[in-house]
Design an enzyme around this catalytic site. Structure first.
Site, short mmCIF file in Angstrom:
data_model
loop_
_atom_site.label_atom_id
_atom_site.label_comp_id
_atom_site.label_asym_id
_atom_site.label_seq_id
_atom_site.Cartn_x
_atom_site.Cartn_y
_atom_site.Cartn_z
N MET A 120 49.24 10.17 43.18
CA MET A 120 50.16 11.29 42.96
C MET A 120 49.91 12.39 44.00
O MET A 120 50.37 13.53 43.83
CB MET A 120 49.99 11.86 41.55
CG MET A 120 50.34 10.81 40.48
SD MET A 120 50.85 11.52 38.94
CE MET A 120 49.41 12.46 38.49
N GLY A 180 38.04 10.55 46.49
CA GLY A 180 38.19 9.48 45.48
C GLY A 180 39.33 8.56 45.90
O GLY A 180 39.17 7.33 45.95
N HIS A 181 40.48 9.15 46.25
CA HIS A 181 41.58 8.35 46.78
C HIS A 181 41.13 7.68 48.07
O HIS A 181 41.45 6.52 48.33
CB HIS A 181 42.79 9.24 47.10
CG HIS A 181 43.33 10.01 45.92
ND1 HIS A 181 43.12 11.36 45.75
CD2 HIS A 181 44.09 9.62 44.87
CE1 HIS A 181 43.72 11.77 44.65
NE2 HIS A 181 44.32 10.74 44.09
N ASP A 220 40.03 6.84 36.07
CA ASP A 220 41.06 6.75 35.03
C ASP A 220 40.90 5.37 34.38
O ASP A 220 41.70 4.46 34.61
CB ASP A 220 42.44 6.91 35.65
CG ASP A 220 42.57 8.27 36.33
OD1 ASP A 220 42.93 9.23 35.65
OD2 ASP A 220 42.26 8.37 37.54
P1 AMP Z 1 46.03 10.07 40.96
O1 AMP Z 1 46.52 10.58 42.28
O2 AMP Z 1 45.23 11.07 40.18
O3 AMP Z 1 47.14 9.42 40.16
O4 AMP Z 1 45.00 8.92 41.29
C1 AMP Z 1 45.37 7.83 42.09
C2 AMP Z 1 44.28 6.79 42.04
O5 AMP Z 1 43.07 7.35 42.52
C3 AMP Z 1 44.01 6.31 40.61
O6 AMP Z 1 43.79 4.90 40.64
C4 AMP Z 1 42.77 7.07 40.25
O7 AMP Z 1 41.97 6.42 39.27
C5 AMP Z 1 42.04 7.12 41.58
N1 AMP Z 1 41.05 8.21 41.58
C6 AMP Z 1 41.26 9.51 41.26
N2 AMP Z 1 40.10 10.19 41.31
C7 AMP Z 1 39.13 9.32 41.65
C8 AMP Z 1 37.72 9.40 41.85
N3 AMP Z 1 37.06 10.54 41.72
N4 AMP Z 1 37.06 8.28 42.19
C9 AMP Z 1 37.72 7.09 42.33
N5 AMP Z 1 39.04 6.95 42.16
C10 AMP Z 1 39.74 8.04 41.82
#
Ligand code: AMP
Length: 296
Positions: free
Chosen positions: A30, A36-37, A150
């Site tokens: 998103m 993390g991403h 998540d």
């Molecule tokens: P989001 O943009 O929050 O929807 O996250 C996109 C992807 O990045 C999802 O698969 C999340 O689980 C992963 N993600 C977000 N934060 C982290 C993190 N700290 N470590 C690993 N993966 C992450």
């Protein structure tokens, strides 16, 4: 790195790659990207010939009163991070591209979407599963990368892939944390310095429980108590649960299988989630695995 905004352009770009036998990796996000991403993108780049990153703030997974309108955005920074971490294609669809007028077909996850976040965010995983299924159909990746951060989302997606026979391997990447333990999250940007300090309570508790587990503690009540202690610092604990890592059913008594210790809590208006996975030895888990070579 190519930037595309329409499904047609993305398909046109990926078709020849697929025909050449290239392995395509996919990282749905998103936006407001962080390391993390970055870890997901790096892993995809290491394992695939081409990596597609999507940035789409999916309205269908936000409930009323949640932060859809204020969700943080910084496209320029996101583009640099994608480039640095090895993405080949950045897919930036508008909402109307993903949900054209008249859209009415959804993916309905089952009981895995009910506990934990599902209990407090009705419809959230239906929104997630629907958009991820659509993105899988658009990108047609060989591998798709999700974060353990998540955890319930990863479990729901894995189940959906099996249940709907989607031809993609789901890879779950360990949570990336700040040096002090805080799990990286786009929503951390909502926290002021005092809030940032209090937010540490989530990882502090989980990591203390994990340390005790590694030291042999197996009583669920004790592990939860350890994870709970620092949470006095947050404004509201939404849930703190120890669940079977596969079924997400709550576990009582002693830990005799792989479990997820999951927390959701508010610091001010900011809702944060985190988890750790605790895996007992194969013997304790009743798997009866002999690690020594078999004697005939
Ligand atoms: P989001 O943009 O929050 O929807 O996250 C996109 C992807 O990045 C999802 O698969 C999340 O689980 C992963 N993600 C977000 N934060 C982290 C993190 N700290 N470590 C690993 N993966 C992450």
């Amino acid at each position: 790195m190519r930037v595309v905004r329409t499904i047609a352009d993305l398909r046109a770009l990926l078709k020849p790659l697929r025909e050449q036998g290239q392995r395509i990796g996919f990282v749905p996000t998103m936006g407001f990207l962080h390391e993390g991403h970055g870890a997901l993108i790096r892993q995809s780049a290491a394992r695939c010939d081409a990596t597609v990153v999507s940035i789409f703030v999916n309205p269908n997974q936000f409930g009323p009163g949640e932060d859809l309108a204020s969700y943080p955005r910084d496209l320029e920074r996101d583009q640099s991070l994608c480039l640095e971490t090895g993405a080949s294609v950045l897919f930036l669809p508008e909402v109307a591209e993903i949900y054209p007028t008249g859209f009415q077909t959804h993916v309905e996850p089952g009981s895995l979407a009910e506990p934990l976040c599902g209990k407090f965010r009705p419809g959230h995983f239906r929104g997630v599963a629907t958009v991820v299924a659509k993105l899988f159909n658009i990108v047609q990746p060989d591998l798709a990368f999700f974060g353990q951060k998540d955890y319930q989302q990863a479990v729901v997606i894995r189940r959906m892939v099996r249940d709907l026979n989607l031809p993609v391997d789901v890879v779950v990447v360990p949570t990336v944390r700040e040096a002090d333990g805080l799990a990286l999250s786009s929503r951390n940007t909502y926290l002021d310095p005092a809030g940032r300090k209090r937010a540490l309570a989530l990882s502090e508790g989980l990591l203390a429980a994990r340390e005790a587990f590694e030291g042999g503690e197996r009583r669920t009540a004790k592990l939860i108590e350890l994870a709970k202690a620092p949470l006095a610092k947050v404004d509201k604990v939404q849930y703190l649960e120890l669940v079977d890592a596969q079924t997400l059913e709550p576990l009582k008594g002693v830990v005799n299988r792989t479990v997820a210790l999951c927390v959701a809590a508010y610091v001010g208006d900011t809702r944060l989630i985190d988890n750790v996975i605790l895996a007992p030895s194969p013997e304790e888990a009743g798997l009866n695995v002999s690690l020594s070579p078999q004697k005939s």
